[in-house]
Design a protein around this motif. Structure first.
Motif, PDB file in Angstrom:
ATOM      1  N   ASP A  65     -10.302 -72.646  16.773  1.00 62.17           N
ATOM      2  CA  ASP A  65      -9.762 -71.816  15.691  1.00 62.17           C
ATOM      3  C   ASP A  65      -9.883 -70.329  15.977  1.00 62.17           C
ATOM      4  N   ASN A  66     -10.290 -69.950  17.199  1.00 63.73           N
ATOM      5  CA  ASN A  66     -10.557 -68.550  17.519  1.00 63.73           C
ATOM      6  C   ASN A  66      -9.561 -67.958  18.503  1.00 63.73           C
ATOM      7  N   PHE A  67      -9.231 -66.688  18.266  1.00 65.00           N
ATOM      8  CA  PHE A  67      -8.367 -65.896  19.128  1.00 65.00           C
ATOM      9  C   PHE A  67      -9.215 -64.775  19.721  1.00 65.00           C
ATOM     10  N   TYR A  68      -9.165 -64.629  21.041  1.00 69.71           N
ATOM     11  CA  TYR A  68      -9.872 -63.559  21.740  1.00 69.71           C
ATOM     12  C   TYR A  68      -8.863 -62.711  22.500  1.00 69.71           C
ATOM     13  N   GLN A  69      -9.168 -61.444  22.664  1.00 65.34           N
ATOM     14  CA  GLN A  69      -8.437 -60.612  23.598  1.00 65.34           C
ATOM     15  C   GLN A  69      -9.390 -60.325  24.747  1.00 65.34           C
ATOM     16  N   PHE A  87      -7.918 -67.714  13.530  1.00 66.38           N
ATOM     17  CA  PHE A  87      -6.465 -67.620  13.382  1.00 66.38           C
ATOM     18  C   PHE A  87      -5.901 -68.905  12.810  1.00 66.38           C
ATOM     19  N   THR A  88      -4.746 -68.750  12.178  1.00 62.94           N
ATOM     20  CA  THR A  88      -3.952 -69.878  11.727  1.00 62.94           C
ATOM     21  C   THR A  88      -2.519 -69.637  12.185  1.00 62.94           C
ATOM     22  N   VAL A  89      -1.738 -70.692  12.185  1.00 62.68           N
ATOM     23  CA  VAL A  89      -0.330 -70.584  12.544  1.00 62.68           C
ATOM     24  C   VAL A  89       0.488 -70.968  11.324  1.00 62.68           C
ATOM     25  N   LYS A  90       1.379 -70.072  10.942  1.00 56.62           N
ATOM     26  CA  LYS A  90       2.274 -70.309   9.802  1.00 56.62           C
ATOM     27  C   LYS A  90       3.693 -70.012  10.269  1.00 56.62           C
TER      28      LYS A  90
END
Length: 106
Positions: free
Chosen positions: A52-56, A68-71
């Motif tokens: 469920d995590n977004f990293y740069q 993050f979620t996706v919509k």
């Protein structure tokens, strides 16, 4: 007439084959940033999606994760949204904060 029908069917199949559904599962992994606003990114910078995590990963430094979620065609970070302009499962074009990114899945 038969050739037109076959050509149309093949064209529709090719379009469908190029599109992939944007989902959390499809995003999982590392995405190499090829360019930002049309300029090459030679720094080996990445976007990384883990669970469920977004990293740069910028300049060799991994920045703290954001949930993050996706919509639809949007990756929602809560405080910011990434609009996915094109996605085929292996490449992605996305707009984040007015910057257009071209990415390739590693």
């Amino acid at each position: 007439m038969q050739r037109i029908v076959i050509f149309t069917a093949l064209a529709l199949f090719a379009i469908g084959a190029q599109a992939a559904e944007l989902s959390k599962q499809a995003l999982q992994g590392s995405w190499l940033i090829l360019s930002m606003n049309g300029e090459s990114d030679d720094e080996n910078d990445k976007w990384e999606f883990e669970g469920d995590n977004f990293y740069q990963n910028l300049g060799g430094r991994r920045i703290s994760p954001d949930a993050f979620t996706v919509k639809g065609q949007t990756i929602d970070l809560g405080y910011a949204k990434i609009k996915v302009l094109a996605f085929d499962g292996d490449t992605m074009t996305a707009d984040m904060a007015g910057f257009t990114y071209e990415l390739k899945k590693n």
